[in-house]
Design a protein around this motif. Sequence first.
Motif, short mmCIF file in Angstrom:
data_model
loop_
_atom_site.label_atom_id
_atom_site.label_comp_id
_atom_site.label_asym_id
_atom_site.label_seq_id
_atom_site.Cartn_x
_atom_site.Cartn_y
_atom_site.Cartn_z
N HIS A 55 7.80 92.66 -32.97
CA HIS A 55 7.53 93.21 -31.64
C HIS A 55 6.04 93.46 -31.43
O HIS A 55 5.53 93.28 -30.32
CB HIS A 55 8.36 94.47 -31.43
N ILE A 56 5.35 93.88 -32.47
CA ILE A 56 3.89 94.02 -32.36
C ILE A 56 3.28 92.66 -32.09
O ILE A 56 2.37 92.53 -31.24
CB ILE A 56 3.32 94.66 -33.64
N GLN A 57 3.77 91.64 -32.76
CA GLN A 57 3.24 90.29 -32.54
C GLN A 57 3.55 89.80 -31.13
O GLN A 57 2.76 89.04 -30.54
CB GLN A 57 3.80 89.32 -33.57
N ASP A 58 4.67 90.22 -30.55
CA ASP A 58 4.97 89.88 -29.15
C ASP A 58 3.82 90.33 -28.24
O ASP A 58 3.40 89.59 -27.33
CB ASP A 58 6.26 90.56 -28.69
N VAL A 59 3.33 91.54 -28.46
CA VAL A 59 2.24 92.07 -27.64
C VAL A 59 0.94 91.33 -27.92
O VAL A 59 0.22 90.93 -26.99
CB VAL A 59 2.07 93.58 -27.88
N ILE A 60 0.64 91.13 -29.18
CA ILE A 60 -0.61 90.45 -29.54
C ILE A 60 -0.62 89.02 -28.99
O ILE A 60 -1.67 88.53 -28.53
CB ILE A 60 -0.81 90.46 -31.06
N GLY A 80 6.33 103.13 -28.02
CA GLY A 80 5.17 103.79 -28.59
C GLY A 80 4.82 103.26 -29.97
O GLY A 80 3.64 103.20 -30.36
N MET A 81 5.84 102.87 -30.75
CA MET A 81 5.59 102.25 -32.05
C MET A 81 4.83 100.95 -31.87
O MET A 81 3.87 100.66 -32.61
CB MET A 81 6.92 101.96 -32.76
N VAL A 82 5.26 100.17 -30.90
CA VAL A 82 4.73 98.83 -30.71
C VAL A 82 3.29 98.85 -30.21
O VAL A 82 2.43 98.12 -30.73
CB VAL A 82 5.63 98.05 -29.73
N ILE A 83 2.99 99.70 -29.22
CA ILE A 83 1.63 99.70 -28.69
C ILE A 83 0.64 100.26 -29.71
O ILE A 83 -0.52 99.83 -29.76
CB ILE A 83 1.52 100.45 -27.35
N THR A 84 1.09 101.20 -30.55
CA THR A 84 0.20 101.72 -31.58
C THR A 84 -0.17 100.63 -32.57
O THR A 84 -1.34 100.45 -32.93
CB THR A 84 0.87 102.89 -32.33
N GLY A 85 0.82 99.88 -33.02
CA GLY A 85 0.56 98.78 -33.95
C GLY A 85 -0.29 97.69 -33.35
O GLY A 85 -1.20 97.16 -34.01
N ALA A 86 -0.04 97.34 -32.08
CA ALA A 86 -0.84 96.29 -31.44
C ALA A 86 -2.28 96.72 -31.26
O ALA A 86 -3.21 95.91 -31.45
CB ALA A 86 -0.21 95.93 -30.09
N ALA A 87 -2.51 97.99 -30.90
CA ALA A 87 -3.88 98.47 -30.73
C ALA A 87 -4.64 98.45 -32.05
O ALA A 87 -5.85 98.19 -32.09
CB ALA A 87 -3.86 99.89 -30.17
N ASP A 88 -3.93 98.70 -33.14
CA ASP A 88 -4.56 98.68 -34.47
C ASP A 88 -4.92 97.26 -34.89
O ASP A 88 -5.98 97.03 -35.48
CB ASP A 88 -3.61 99.31 -35.48
#
Length: 224
Positions: A55-60, A80-88
């Motif tokens: 899901h983080i990769q979906d955002v990236i 919130g889990m996903v956007i935190t990981g994507a921002a990192d």
Amino acid sequence: MTNFVLVPGMCHGGWCFEHLTRRLRDVGHTVHPLTLTGVSERRHLLQGTVNLDTHIQDVIAVLEGENLRETVLVGHSYGGMVITGAADRAPHRVDSLVYLDAVVPGDGDSCWSLVSDQERSWYADVDETGCASRPLPFFDARATAHPIASVLQPLRLAGALAHIRRRDYVYAAGWADQSPFTPTYRRLSEDPRWTTHALAAGHNLMRDAPDELARILIDVAASR
């Protein structure tokens, strides 16, 4: 104008941001409401290997594919889990984070570890595939099962998100019973690095308070 990427909570697709997306686009912002892998209209991609990293990769993938920079990531609930990981993982593309009645994880946290026993009981009610949590009965008819591995996997952060210009938390004060996000809201309200808001609405803020949410997001964009 500002680039917004909107990430839904469990079992929901980008359609849950329909009204909010329209309001932001009406004033000229670029808005990408996402549906995460394995959910809703992307449920055909559900398999046991779909997890938080997916899901983080979906955002990236959207950030890179659309060449978005100075982006505001907005995450509802599990989002919130996903956007935190994507921002990192894509720090040069993300400007601000907005959490909508959401979990706010640190390194090593999972969605499972951050919620109450009531939510964990729901997560554990998996469907016939054995790899997805069932949508709750009162959810929108378009909601589907959600990959349970995504709520179980701990988030690993490489940095402290020091590059983030602004962090906002929007708390839903209208839960019918005890909100699992009350401790998070109270803690962040006392943190000078955060801007917090409380809306008289239920957990589904996008449905119950789209105009108020739009004003908050427009303010985030205008403060750049």
